[in-house]
Design an enzyme around this catalytic site. Structure first.
Site, PDB file in Angstrom:
ATOM      1  N   HIS A  50     -21.526  -5.388  33.745  1.00  0.00           N
ATOM      2  CA  HIS A  50     -22.075  -6.329  32.769  1.00  0.00           C
ATOM      3  C   HIS A  50     -23.592  -6.190  32.727  1.00  0.00           C
ATOM      4  O   HIS A  50     -24.197  -5.521  33.570  1.00  0.00           O
ATOM      5  CB  HIS A  50     -21.673  -7.773  33.110  1.00  0.00           C
ATOM      6  CG  HIS A  50     -22.089  -8.206  34.469  1.00  0.00           C
ATOM      7  ND1 HIS A  50     -21.205  -8.420  35.494  1.00  0.00           N
ATOM      8  CD2 HIS A  50     -23.306  -8.467  34.981  1.00  0.00           C
ATOM      9  CE1 HIS A  50     -21.856  -8.788  36.567  1.00  0.00           C
ATOM     10  NE2 HIS A  50     -23.139  -8.816  36.291  1.00  0.00           N
TER      11      HIS A  50
HETATM   12  C1  T46 Z   1     -24.784  -9.883  38.883  1.00  0.00           C
HETATM   13  C2  T46 Z   1     -24.150  -9.211  40.052  1.00  0.00           C
HETATM   14  C3  T46 Z   1     -25.159  -8.505  40.932  1.00  0.00           C
HETATM   15  C4  T46 Z   1     -20.185 -18.594  39.453  1.00  0.00           C
HETATM   16  O1  T46 Z   1     -19.394 -19.539  39.289  1.00  0.00           O
HETATM   17  N1  T46 Z   1     -21.482 -18.854  39.805  1.00  0.00           N
HETATM   18  C5  T46 Z   1     -22.392 -17.863  40.015  1.00  0.00           C
HETATM   19  O2  T46 Z   1     -23.569 -18.151  40.348  1.00  0.00           O
HETATM   20  C6  T46 Z   1     -21.974 -16.501  39.846  1.00  0.00           C
HETATM   21  C7  T46 Z   1     -22.950 -15.352  40.072  1.00  0.00           C
HETATM   22  C8  T46 Z   1     -20.675 -16.262  39.499  1.00  0.00           C
HETATM   23  N2  T46 Z   1     -19.798 -17.296  39.307  1.00  0.00           N
HETATM   24  C9  T46 Z   1     -18.395 -16.994  38.984  1.00  0.00           C
HETATM   25  C10 T46 Z   1     -18.161 -16.291  37.658  1.00  0.00           C
HETATM   26  C11 T46 Z   1     -16.893 -15.514  37.889  1.00  0.00           C
HETATM   27  O3  T46 Z   1     -15.784 -16.345  37.653  1.00  0.00           O
HETATM   28  O4  T46 Z   1     -17.887 -16.099  39.965  1.00  0.00           O
HETATM   29  C12 T46 Z   1     -16.931 -15.209  39.397  1.00  0.00           C
HETATM   30  C13 T46 Z   1     -17.290 -13.761  39.700  1.00  0.00           C
HETATM   31  O5  T46 Z   1     -18.453 -13.382  38.960  1.00  0.00           O
HETATM   32  P1  T46 Z   1     -18.696 -11.881  38.464  1.00  0.00           P
HETATM   33  O6  T46 Z   1     -17.401 -11.263  38.134  1.00  0.00           O
HETATM   34  O7  T46 Z   1     -19.760 -11.923  37.416  1.00  0.00           O
HETATM   35  O8  T46 Z   1     -19.260 -11.211  39.813  1.00  0.00           O
HETATM   36  P2  T46 Z   1     -19.955  -9.782  39.961  1.00  0.00           P
HETATM   37  O9  T46 Z   1     -19.970  -9.491  41.405  1.00  0.00           O
HETATM   38  O10 T46 Z   1     -19.343  -8.777  39.051  1.00  0.00           O
HETATM   39  O11 T46 Z   1     -21.469 -10.030  39.419  1.00  0.00           O
HETATM   40  C14 T46 Z   1     -22.362 -10.852  40.150  1.00  0.00           C
HETATM   41  C15 T46 Z   1     -23.129 -11.763  39.176  1.00  0.00           C
HETATM   42  O12 T46 Z   1     -22.180 -12.510  38.385  1.00  0.00           O
HETATM   43  C16 T46 Z   1     -24.031 -11.008  38.253  1.00  0.00           C
HETATM   44  O13 T46 Z   1     -24.937 -11.906  37.641  1.00  0.00           O
HETATM   45  O14 T46 Z   1     -25.792  -9.426  38.364  1.00  0.00           O
HETATM   46  O15 T46 Z   1     -23.321 -10.063  40.856  1.00  0.00           O
END
Ligand code: T46
Length: 140
Positions: A50
């Site tokens: 993303h």
């Molecule tokens: C990024 C990389 C380095 C929350 O509820 N609160 C939060 O502060 C965050 C970051 C995520 N979430 C929830 C949203 C999704 O349901 O946690 C779940 C997993 O998030 P995501 O699939 O976006 O996780 P990554 O590891 O792909 O990405 C994360 C960050 O979301 C993103 O901003 O830059 O780490």
């Protein structure tokens, strides 16, 4: 590419070990609104896929090894975070993927904004369209 690798201040302590620290706006080009960390991830797992429209972040890996793959729609670069003294500041608008190189590595992130799903672009074609318009100055 819109990122910067920074050295996190680290001291060799009198007791065994080292201590690394950063101090709000002294270290960051933004004020920190949120800290999160990703853990219990097995080796070879990939996350991310993303971009963010406005969010700035500082990523560091206090334990283990994680590779960050960055893409700005034209070029790709990868940065290895395998040293607790190194951080990477990501400006908005970069597509990123992360790969865990070692089981249970911990990826910590200091972010400039509260969590907001509307700031994410999770579709790569949509991302390419977004940065094309951004370059034309249509997005601000
Ligand atoms: C990024 C990389 C380095 C929350 O509820 N609160 C939060 O502060 C965050 C970051 C995520 N979430 C929830 C949203 C999704 O349901 O946690 C779940 C997993 O998030 P995501 O699939 O976006 O996780 P990554 O590891 O792909 O990405 C994360 C960050 O979301 C993103 O901003 O830059 O780490």
């Amino acid at each position: 590419m819109q990122y910067e690798v920074i050295e996190i201040k680290t001291v060799q302590t009198e007791k065994e070990g080292q201590l690394s620290f950063f101090e709000g706006e002294k270290t960051f080009p933004f004020s920190i609104k949120r800290i999160y960390y990703i853990h219990h991830v097995p080796a070879e797992a990939r996350r991310g896929a993303h971009a963010h429209k406005t969010l700035e972040q500082m990523l560091f890996c206090p334990y283990g090894s994680v590779t960050i793959f960055l893409n700005n729609g034209e070029n790709e670069e990868e940065i290895l975070l395998d040293n607790p003294n190194i951080g990477i500041i990501l400006k908005p608008g970069l597509w990123r993927d992360m790969r865990w190189n070692i089981d249970n590595s911990v990826l910590c992130v200091a972010a400039s904004q509260y969590y907001d799903e509307n700031d994410y672009i999770r579709d790569y074609d949509e991302y390419l369209e977004y940065i094309k318009n951004d370059k034309k100055g249509e997005i601000k």
